[in-house]
Scaffold this active site. Structure first.
Site: not given
Lengths: 400, 215
Positions: A143, A179, A268
């Protein structure tokens, strides 16, 4: 170089980038991003005798010049000042520093530059030809933006690494991001670049950060058609996740024909993860690296660099999921059976939840999802739309 | 949001005496669907849509390289008078105009002179800005009682947690009119502490909100 051997056991030469100093990347005691998971993974692998001294690669710290491949000088300067407590709150806001997601901590520049350097170490290990694959679980901070920290990420090691590959080796890079959050920082960094193809499968941004990653984000100018997104529904389970991942990855790799594959292996998307709403189990964490392994041998002479990423159930999910990457990378076979007792005993005292006993999840860890069929159907539509670009080209090429 | 903040200022326009052929060319060249027609004082005296122009063009099955139809003056097919808006009007008003009149474009005039155009596409852009989906954020929805003072109570929690709000929308809770749903887009990857705070004070948080699913 090892030939890909299908389901059979194979032994690949791989490097494991590791330093205790990864743990210096720590925002706050109660912050969900916790690099302790890397140490836990490493120890789990050591207890299983899958990781020995000869596998370790010592990471270096990225230089300012290397960080500038992606980040602006002003931003790097702001992070450095924040490291020494010299950045005001207002200045920080402009760069996303000092927010609840990326709070200021002492030494944050060095800690972040080490994570970038560790990804560069992994890249050089593979691209200088000494190793077939390399794993850097300290990286995968997807990010980070040119001049903005966000989503727990300060510098974007994946983006810096890919640009480093472009400049130093001139290879075509396929970036695959599994992810549960959209790999936005990397996607936007190469949005107009036809030599870097980005592919992200993630929970839809309707609720989840960062909100982007729509099928319609396909790239810009010369880079149009080199950005792929599969935003899957909340509550998606293993079968549907894997159907989309495997089908899209095979189509994309055949279409793009990369020289090297970089994967971001955030862990995740598991049902236990507190920050997301997907319903995967350990099953996907065996298949995700297995396919990357297969395709790197088929298309890239094995050149595959795997990075870490998100993963916020650091007790029950991340160590197992990440250990499987290494196991598959080196032997093509995931672990099965029981988790070693000594590892469990060492960490159980620190864990607020009961650590797992087995590598695979038992069935029934969550209640059946009432709208499973609809979710599966919606996800298939997403796959179809995302792959339309490739399928149209195939059709066209068959006609001419 | 004001019209002048959203409108396109470089307007492709025509004089009433120019030909339908020229209109066809402009529509194709600039990928637009409407052309305002202005007089010598830049006052809007008419408007044509791409459909008006196509209706007035020969069929694609005709093979005439230089069709007579296209030589007619644009004023012969333009719609007038024209519905216009002012730069200081609100985008909400433009939305109502589009909806009520079933149109997709209005010229913007100031002192009767053409200064801009607003189209359906600009309207959708505004909607994207309002919903805040164009910037990095998480979305949470909170079910609250429909009475004064609820919004400040809820937003206080965000302030305490130093989390920036990128947009707020409020919509009715259909099954029960005593409640409303407040939708927030907030600039954080970790809304859990906020969600916990909100739940502690008794709010129902939907994250995500999917009918038939536990939240």
């Amino acid at each position: 170089m090892a030939e890909y051997a299908g389901d059979a056991l194979m032994i690949c030469k791989a490097g494991f980038v590791y330093s205790e100093d990864f743990n210096s990347y720590r925002f706050r005691d109660d912050h969900p991003f916790n690099q302790l998971r890397v140490t836990m993974t490493k120890e789990l692998l050591e207890v299983e005798q899958a990781l020995q001294a000869e596998h370790f690669l010592k990471p270096r710290k990225a230089t300012d010049e290397e960080l500038k491949l992606i980040h602006s000088s002003k931003y790097i300067d702001a992070v450095k000042r924040a490291s020494n407590g010299l950045l005001t709150e207002d200045e920080g806001m402009e760069y996303g520093i000092g927010t609840e997601d990326t709070p200021i901590f002492k030494g944050m520049h060095d800690a972040s530059a080490l994570l970038v350097g560790s990804t560069l170490t992994a890249i050089d290990a593979v691209l200088e030809g000494k190793y077939e694959h390399a794993l850097n679980l300290g990286g995968g901070l997807h990010h980070g933006f040119e001049r903005k920290a966000s989503g727990f990420c300060i510098y974007n090691d994946g983006a810096v690494g890919i640009e480093y590959i472009r400049q130093k080796y001139n290879y075509r890079v396929l970036y695959v991001d599994t992810d549960a959050h959209h790999g936005d920082g990397v996607q936007w960094s190469f949005y107009d670049d036809p030599n870097v193809c980005t592919f992200s499968i993630h929970e839809t941004g309707r609720y989840l950060f960062p909100g982007t990653g729509n099928v319609s984000e396909r790239g810009l100018k010369e880079g149009y058609g080199y950005s792929f997104n599969l935003p899957i529904d909340a509550f998606t389970e293993d079968e549907s996740f894997l159907e989309l991942y495997e089908s899209a990855f095979r189509d994309i790799v055949e279409f793009f024909k990369p020289d090297v594959i970089v994967t971001q292996n955030g862990a995740d998307a598991h049902y236990y993860d507190p920050l997301t709403h997907l319903c995967s189990t350990m099953e996907i964490y065996e298949r995700i690296p297995a396919l990357a392994h297969e395709l790197s041998h088929r298309y890239c002479e094995g050149r595959w660099i795997a990075l870490g990423g998100g993963g916020y159930d650091i007790w029950r999910v991340v160590p197992r999921a990440w250990a499987q990457i290494w196991k598959v990378m080196t032997t093509n076979k995931p672990f099965a059976g029981s988790i070693p007792k000594s590892w469990k005993e060492k960490w159980q005292g620190k864990s607020p939840v009961e650590l797992p006993d087995t590598w695979q999840d038992p069935s029934g860890i969550y209640k059946p999802i009432p709208r499973k069929d609809e979710i599966t159907e919606k996800n298939r539509k997403v796959l179809e739309k995302s792959m339309q670009f490739i399928h149209n080209q195939k059709k066209y090429n068959n006609f001419t | 949001m004001l019209v002048e903040e959203v409108m396109k200022k470089d307007v492709i326009k025509m004089a009433p005496t120019e030909t339908i052929g020229k209109a066809l060319k402009l529509l194709n060249e600039y990928h637009i669907r409407h052309l305002p027609i202005v007089d010598e004082d830049n006052q809007v005296i008419g408007i044509v849509s791409d459909r008006d122009v196509r209706d007035a063009s020969p069929s694609i099955f005709e093979n005439d390289p230089d069709p007579e139809e296209l030589k007619n003056e644009i004023s012969s097919i333009m719609t007038s008078p024209v519905i216009t808006v002012h730069p200081l009007d609100f985008m909400e008003e433009v939305a109502s105009i589009f909806y009520e009149h079933e149109i997709a474009c209005v010229p913007v005039t100031k002192e009767d002179k053409l200064v801009g155009m607003i189209t359906e596409k600009d309207m959708l852009y505004t909607l994207i800005q309002l919903t805040g989906t164009n910037v990095q954020s998480s979305q949470i929805e909170i079910k609250v009682e429909n009475r004064p003072g609820m919004l400040p109570k809820v937003t206080q929690v965000f302030g305490q947690r130093k989390v920036n709000i990128s947009s707020v929308l409020i919509y009715p809770y259909k099954p029960d009119s005593r409640y409303k749903i407040i939708v927030f887009r907030i600039q954080t990857m970790n809304p859990m502490p906020i969600i916990n705070n909100l739940k502690e004070v008794g709010y129902e948080v939907l994250w995500p909100n999917m009918p038939g699913m536990p939240s």
